[in-house]
Write a protein that holds these residues in place. Structure first.
Motif, PDB file in Angstrom:
ATOM      1  N   ARG A 137       0.770  -1.328  -0.080  1.00  0.00           N
ATOM      2  CA  ARG A 137       0.305  -0.004   0.015  1.00  0.00           C
ATOM      3  C   ARG A 137       1.026   1.107   0.264  1.00  0.00           C
ATOM      4  N   GLN A 138       1.905   1.328   0.562  1.00  0.00           N
ATOM      5  CA  GLN A 138       2.910   2.516   0.566  1.00  0.00           C
ATOM      6  C   GLN A 138       3.709   2.809  -0.829  1.00  0.00           C
ATOM      7  N   ASP A 187       2.545   1.951  -3.932  1.00  0.00           N
ATOM      8  CA  ASP A 187       1.332   2.328  -4.612  1.00  0.00           C
ATOM      9  C   ASP A 187       0.912   3.614  -4.166  1.00  0.00           C
ATOM     10  N   THR A 188       0.857   4.335  -3.084  1.00  0.00           N
ATOM     11  CA  THR A 188       0.733   5.303  -2.532  1.00  0.00           C
ATOM     12  C   THR A 188       2.156   6.244  -3.263  1.00  0.00           C
ATOM     13  N   THR A 209       2.696   7.261  -7.158  1.00  0.00           N
ATOM     14  CA  THR A 209       1.349   7.633  -7.917  1.00  0.00           C
ATOM     15  C   THR A 209       1.281   9.383  -7.481  1.00  0.00           C
ATOM     16  N   THR A 210       2.755   8.881  -6.440  1.00  0.00           N
ATOM     17  CA  THR A 210       2.542  10.835  -6.032  1.00  0.00           C
ATOM     18  C   THR A 210       3.788  11.199  -6.875  1.00  0.00           C
ATOM     19  N   GLN A 264       7.159   9.855   3.686  1.00  0.00           N
ATOM     20  CA  GLN A 264       7.135   8.951   3.101  1.00  0.00           C
ATOM     21  C   GLN A 264       8.070   7.964   2.969  1.00  0.00           C
TER      22      GLN A 264
END
Length: 207
Positions: free
Chosen positions: A102-103, A105-106, A109-110, A117
């Motif tokens: 999840r981290q 993927d974030t 897309t950033t 992060q």
């Protein structure tokens, strides 16, 4: 697996890690290990390795250490503790991998991931600690490669004792101070700058 079984599997009688080169002097093994993994890291940076997911974490460890250890790239199936810190039990790996995915993927897309992060990812990968040795080097390179794909270059403030303390305490505020992110004009230039930094570190160690 008992402590005695783990010692027999991973250590020579004098405490040195068993290795493919049969080096039984801890200092000599450390030197060879550093030079080998550092040059392998430069190769990955020079060739613009793209991080796609958590599977790349194991692939990078295997690439760095496969010439030295036969278990390179293999997630452990036993409990691990170092310096008074207990790392994640292998029974919780599936949950951890889901969280780390999840981290990632974030971050992917950033447009410009933040120091926070990267610090959170560093903390998560450190607690996972899936390998018997080489977790720190693999984690720093993994995050560096991830950053370069975002046209960023990471400088790690190598205050090892303070960093280890921050990691053991999951102190994200301190970990953020350990990481400096520089924005680069393009992706290729970011990889080149990261590779140069890695080469400079090798030269400093060897002289």
């Amino acid at each position: 697996m008992t402590d005695e079984e783990l010692k027999a599997r991973f250590l020579y009688p004098n405490g040195t890690l068993r290795n493919k080169l049969n080096l039984q002097d801890t200092g000599e093994l450390r030197t060879v290990e550093y030079r080998t993994t550092a040059h392998n890291a430069v190769w990955l940076l020079e060739h613009g390795y793209v991080i796609k997911g958590i599977d790349d974490f194991a692939k990078i460890h295997r690439f760095l250490f496969s010439g030295i250890y036969d278990w390179a790239g293999q997630f452990r199936n036993y409990y691990l503790a170092k310096g008074g810190t207990d790392f994640m039990p292998p029974t919780a790996f599936d949950t951890a991998v889901t969280n780390i995915t999840r981290q990632l993927d974030t971050i992917k897309t950033t447009a410009k991931p933040t120091v926070k992060q990267y610090a959170q990812l560093l903390d998560s990968l450190n607690y996972l600690h899936p390998f018997r040795e080489g977790n720190g080097r693999t984690t720093r390179l993994f995050i560096q490669l991830l950053a370069t794909n975002h046209r960023q270059c990471i400088d790690y403030n190598r205050q090892d004792h303070e960093v280890i303390t921050a990691l053991n305490q999951s102190d994200l505020a301190k970990l953020e101070k350990f990481i400096k992110v520089t924005e680069i004009d393009d992706r290729q230039a970011a990889f080149q700058q990261a590779a140069r930094k890695c080469l400079l570190d090798i030269q400093k160690e060897e002289h």
